[in-house]
Design a protein around this motif. Structure first.
Motif, short mmCIF file in Angstrom:
data_model
loop_
_atom_site.label_atom_id
_atom_site.label_comp_id
_atom_site.label_asym_id
_atom_site.label_seq_id
_atom_site.Cartn_x
_atom_site.Cartn_y
_atom_site.Cartn_z
N PRO A 82 0.81 -1.23 0.00
CA PRO A 82 0.00 0.00 0.00
C PRO A 82 0.84 1.27 0.00
N ASN A 83 2.17 1.14 0.10
CA ASN A 83 3.06 2.29 0.12
C ASN A 83 4.15 2.16 -0.93
N PHE A 84 4.62 3.31 -1.40
CA PHE A 84 5.75 3.33 -2.32
C PHE A 84 7.04 3.06 -1.53
N GLN A 144 12.90 -5.54 6.24
CA GLN A 144 12.13 -5.51 7.50
C GLN A 144 12.35 -6.77 8.32
N ARG A 145 12.50 -7.92 7.65
CA ARG A 145 12.76 -9.16 8.38
C ARG A 145 14.15 -9.16 9.00
N ASP A 189 12.47 4.81 7.20
CA ASP A 189 11.62 3.63 7.01
C ASP A 189 11.50 3.23 5.55
N ALA A 190 12.07 4.03 4.64
CA ALA A 190 12.13 3.73 3.21
C ALA A 190 10.76 3.63 2.55
N ARG A 193 16.85 3.55 -0.28
CA ARG A 193 17.03 3.83 1.14
C ARG A 193 16.92 2.58 2.01
N LEU A 194 16.86 1.40 1.44
CA LEU A 194 16.66 0.21 2.25
C LEU A 194 17.80 -0.01 3.24
N HIS A 195 19.02 0.38 2.87
CA HIS A 195 20.13 0.25 3.81
C HIS A 195 19.92 1.16 5.03
N GLN A 196 19.20 2.27 4.85
CA GLN A 196 18.89 3.15 5.97
C GLN A 196 17.86 2.52 6.90
N LEU A 197 16.95 1.73 6.33
CA LEU A 197 16.00 1.00 7.16
C LEU A 197 16.74 0.08 8.12
#
Length: 399
Positions: A38-40, A128-129, A55-56, A45-49
């Motif tokens: 439901p979100n873009f 996220q995992r 939260d990317a 930025r996944l490395h920042q997550l």
């Protein structure tokens, strides 16, 4: 074509959002974007997550035009004969034209144990995992990042800056795309952060266990958390739907991004293989391919011939923690040159690029079709002629 036209866009990444927004410049086109989330997702930025600084994600209503309908679901099959897609929840959606922008994800690793014990991070769900796994690991836990492309470098730097003991296993050269000058800058910053960088052919990973990464030279690296960033793959939706793909599974198209099987199917982004000479995967090519895929559809609706794709590159930007980075300058054909910006300037430029990429999506949503020119790589025509056997090539294709 007269009357209303239904266009379905599969995939809500950089290419899919740009394509969907561009299509709304015609009032007689109904656009439906189908995406599993439901979100873009800001993949850059996944490395920042992982590091806890972002939260990317961005609300789709901030990057999609008001006339784009969003369906949160997964397409499991494309029926080109009926012009219909089947959803995982059991429903179907009909289309007059389809834009295939399913993007890319982690490649299935062939290294023994990697699929079981290493953590991929190419998608939001994978990152996220991994986040709670890192949070649960002791601060002194050995973290191994496999793969020395941008994702591997950025992940290693982000975690090292957060105090983690990180080893970056290259399996070859650090940052293969980089010019040697840019590579030295990256290596220097990684050294300052305390990242142990292992380079060379002997550093290819041959096996992964729960707590060890084994290398080609026989070394065994203790690793409580192993992160896998080596290689990307694409969903097999096109192949499962009977459409022609390249060896990696990308939809094979002509130079107008039109499927070689069906002119009602157009591809964009990482999942497109125009003339079997695909562009480098990433948002830089995606934000150019998305609107051009839409233009192919719009031109057909006008009764005009679509124009060949035109994509040009400026370089590659890699963050090295929150304050530093490197921008490797390139020729328009994506060949790195000797120029780069490093240090804090490179870090600021990286953040500007991340912000401006989302801004591009928003701008296209507000003013679809305002951007009418594209950077041009003059060497692509030479590659195409060489592929057809018409002239000898003096340039290497980008993969």
């Amino acid at each position: 074509m007269t009357g209303n036209t239904d266009v379905v866009v599969i995939g809500g990444g950089y290419a899919g959002v740009m394509a969907a927004n561009r299509l709304t410049q015609r009032d007689d086109v109904t656009v439906t974007l189908i995406n599993p989330r439901p979100n873009f997702v800001e993949r850059i930025r996944l490395h920042q997550l992982l590091g806890g600084s972002h939260d990317a994600m961005v609300d789709y209503r901030k990057v999609l035009g008001e006339r784009v309908g969003l369906v949160v679901d997964t397409v499991i099959r494309i029926d080109t004969a009926e012009r219909r897609v089947t959803l995982a929840t059991g429903g179907t959606v009909d289309y007059d034209y389809l834009i295939y922008a399913v993007g890319s994800g982690s490649a299935d690793p062939s290294v023994p144990g990697a699929a079981e014990f290493a953590h991929p991070i190419a998608s939001l769900e994978e990152a996220q995992r991994l986040r709670p796994v890192l949070d649960a690991a002791p601060a002194t836990a050995a973290v191994t990042v496999v793969g020395a492309g941008p994702s591997g470098i950025e992940t290693a730097a982000e975690l090292a800056e957060a105090g983690r003991a990180v080893t970056l296993v290259c399996g070859g050269v650090l940052g293969p795309y980089l010019h040697p000058r840019g590579r030295r800058s990256v290596a220097g910053r990684l050294g300052e952060l305390g990242v142990t960088v292992l380079e060379g052919p002997d550093t290819k990973v041959t096996a992964v266990t729960r707590d060890v990464v084994r290398l080609a030279d026989g070394r065994e690296l203790p690793s409580e958390v192993t992160i896998w960033t080596a290689g990307f793959g694409v969903p097999d939706l096109a192949a499962r739907s009977g459409l022609t793909t390249d060896a990696l599974g990308r939809l094979l198209t002509d130079e107008t991004l039109t499927s070689v099987d069906d002119e009602r199917v157009v591809a964009a982004g990482d999942s497109a293989a125009p003339s079997d000479l695909p562009f480098r995967m990433g948002c830089q090519s995606a934000v150019q391919l998305g609107p051009q895929a839409a233009e192919t559809v719009l031109r057909r609706l006008e009764g005009e011939e679509p124009v060949p794709v035109s994509v040009g590159f400026a370089g590659q930007c890699i963050s090295l923690g929150r304050r530093f980075g490197v921008f490797q300058v390139s020729q328009k054909d994506d060949t790195a040159n000797r120029y780069y910006l490093g240090g804090r300037t490179g870090g600021k430029l990286k953040e500007f690029i991340c912000r401006s990429t989302v801004w591009q999506l928003r701008y296209e949503a507000r003013k679809p079709g305002a951007h009418t020119w594209w950077a041009k790589d003059d060497k692509r025509q030479e590659l195409l002629l060489a592929k057809r056997g018409e002239v000898p090539s003096t340039v290497e294709p980008v993969s």
